[in-house]
Design a protein around this motif. Structure first.
Motif, PDB file in Angstrom:
ATOM      1  N   LEU A 116      -4.713  -6.692  -9.277  1.00 57.70           N
ATOM      2  CA  LEU A 116      -4.920  -6.110  -7.948  1.00 57.70           C
ATOM      3  C   LEU A 116      -6.277  -5.454  -7.744  1.00 57.70           C
ATOM      4  N   SER A 117      -7.101  -5.408  -8.761  1.00 57.60           N
ATOM      5  CA  SER A 117      -8.347  -4.651  -8.670  1.00 57.60           C
ATOM      6  C   SER A 117      -9.263  -5.136  -7.543  1.00 57.60           C
ATOM      7  N   ALA A 118      -9.239  -6.419  -7.226  1.00 56.30           N
ATOM      8  CA  ALA A 118     -10.096  -6.950  -6.163  1.00 56.30           C
ATOM      9  C   ALA A 118      -9.701  -6.429  -4.778  1.00 56.30           C
ATOM     10  N   PHE A 119      -8.502  -5.856  -4.658  1.00 60.10           N
ATOM     11  CA  PHE A 119      -7.984  -5.408  -3.365  1.00 60.10           C
ATOM     12  C   PHE A 119      -8.033  -3.892  -3.186  1.00 60.10           C
ATOM     13  N   ARG A 120      -8.439  -3.174  -4.225  1.00 61.37           N
ATOM     14  CA  ARG A 120      -8.397  -1.708  -4.226  1.00 61.37           C
ATOM     15  C   ARG A 120      -9.184  -1.096  -3.057  1.00 61.37           C
ATOM     16  N   SER A 121     -10.406  -1.535  -2.813  1.00 59.63           N
ATOM     17  CA  SER A 121     -11.225  -0.949  -1.742  1.00 59.63           C
ATOM     18  C   SER A 121     -10.587  -1.134  -0.379  1.00 59.63           C
ATOM     19  N   GLU A 122     -10.069  -2.319  -0.126  1.00 56.43           N
ATOM     20  CA  GLU A 122      -9.421  -2.566   1.165  1.00 56.43           C
ATOM     21  C   GLU A 122      -8.168  -1.709   1.323  1.00 56.43           C
ATOM     22  N   MET A 123      -7.420  -1.515   0.246  1.00 56.69           N
ATOM     23  CA  MET A 123      -6.240  -0.651   0.293  1.00 56.69           C
ATOM     24  C   MET A 123      -6.645   0.778   0.655  1.00 56.69           C
ATOM     25  N   ARG A 124      -7.681   1.287  -0.015  1.00 54.91           N
ATOM     26  CA  ARG A 124      -8.164   2.649   0.256  1.00 54.91           C
ATOM     27  C   ARG A 124      -8.581   2.781   1.711  1.00 54.91           C
ATOM     28  N   GLU A 125      -9.326   1.800   2.204  1.00 55.26           N
ATOM     29  CA  GLU A 125      -9.793   1.843   3.589  1.00 55.26           C
ATOM     30  C   GLU A 125      -8.630   1.815   4.571  1.00 55.26           C
ATOM     31  N   ASN A 126      -7.629   0.995   4.295  1.00 55.81           N
ATOM     32  CA  ASN A 126      -6.453   0.931   5.173  1.00 55.81           C
ATOM     33  C   ASN A 126      -5.721   2.272   5.221  1.00 55.81           C
ATOM     34  N   LEU A 127      -5.493   2.864   4.059  1.00 52.87           N
ATOM     35  CA  LEU A 127      -4.798   4.148   4.015  1.00 52.87           C
ATOM     36  C   LEU A 127      -5.607   5.219   4.739  1.00 52.87           C
TER      37      LEU A 127
END
Length: 170
Positions: A116-127
């Motif tokens: 999942l590491s490739a998706f971490r930044s997008e997750m943070r931005e969404n939250l």
């Protein structure tokens, strides 16, 4: 620390959230509002987003507002397959209406696979967007369980979160 409006000390509170769901065929895998390519998704009444669910419960707990099941019961058809990001926005509003603002949230996803590491930044931005804060106030970490338990056997995914809130206006 004092609030600018009245020079009274600010109050800080923390809350803990946890969620887990089994992996199931025929479902999208949604984590932090991101569609993650995988052959299975998380079973649940909503989109099953365990990361967002853990953050919601951490925020609600910190503000002493109950839990996500109280506000968004799985027995209510209006929440069937709803995006958990929509629910997170509502939780953010509830916390704000109760006189609190987010200081920070720290969350961890427990998943053996997929990576999942490739998706971490997008997750943070969404939250962060849903909670009306800058991404530097949101931490998302990812770990495995080294093949132990239901996560290690790739039967499900879990997440935990800690949220700190402070009294006063945004």
């Amino acid at each position: 620390m004092t609030t600018p409006a009245n020079n009274e000390p600010s109050e800080f509170r923390s809350g803990i959230g946890f969620d887990s769901h089994p992996l199931a065929g025929g479902r999208r895998l949604v984590l932090g509002g991101v569609d993650v390519p995988h052959d299975k998704g998380l079973s649940g009444h909503s989109d099953g987003d365990v990361l967002v669910h853990a953050v919601m419960d951490a925020l609600l707990g910190a503000a002493n507002l109950g839990d996500k099941g109280l506000h968004f019961p799985s027995s209510d058809a209006q929440y069937k397959d709803i995006s958990s990001l929509v629910l997170l926005e509502r939780v953010g509003a509830l916390v704000g209406e109760a006189g609190w603002r987010l200081s920070n949230v720290d969350a961890t996803i427990l998943a053996q696979k997929p990576s999942l590491s490739a998706f971490r930044s997008e997750m943070r931005e969404n939250l962060a967007r849903c909670l009306s804060v800058s991404p530097d106030r949101v931490s998302v970490k990812i770990t495995t369980t080294d093949y132990m338990g239901f996560v290690g056997r790739e039967e499900g995914i879990a997440a935990c979160a800690v949220a700190t809130i402070v009294s006063g206006p945004r």
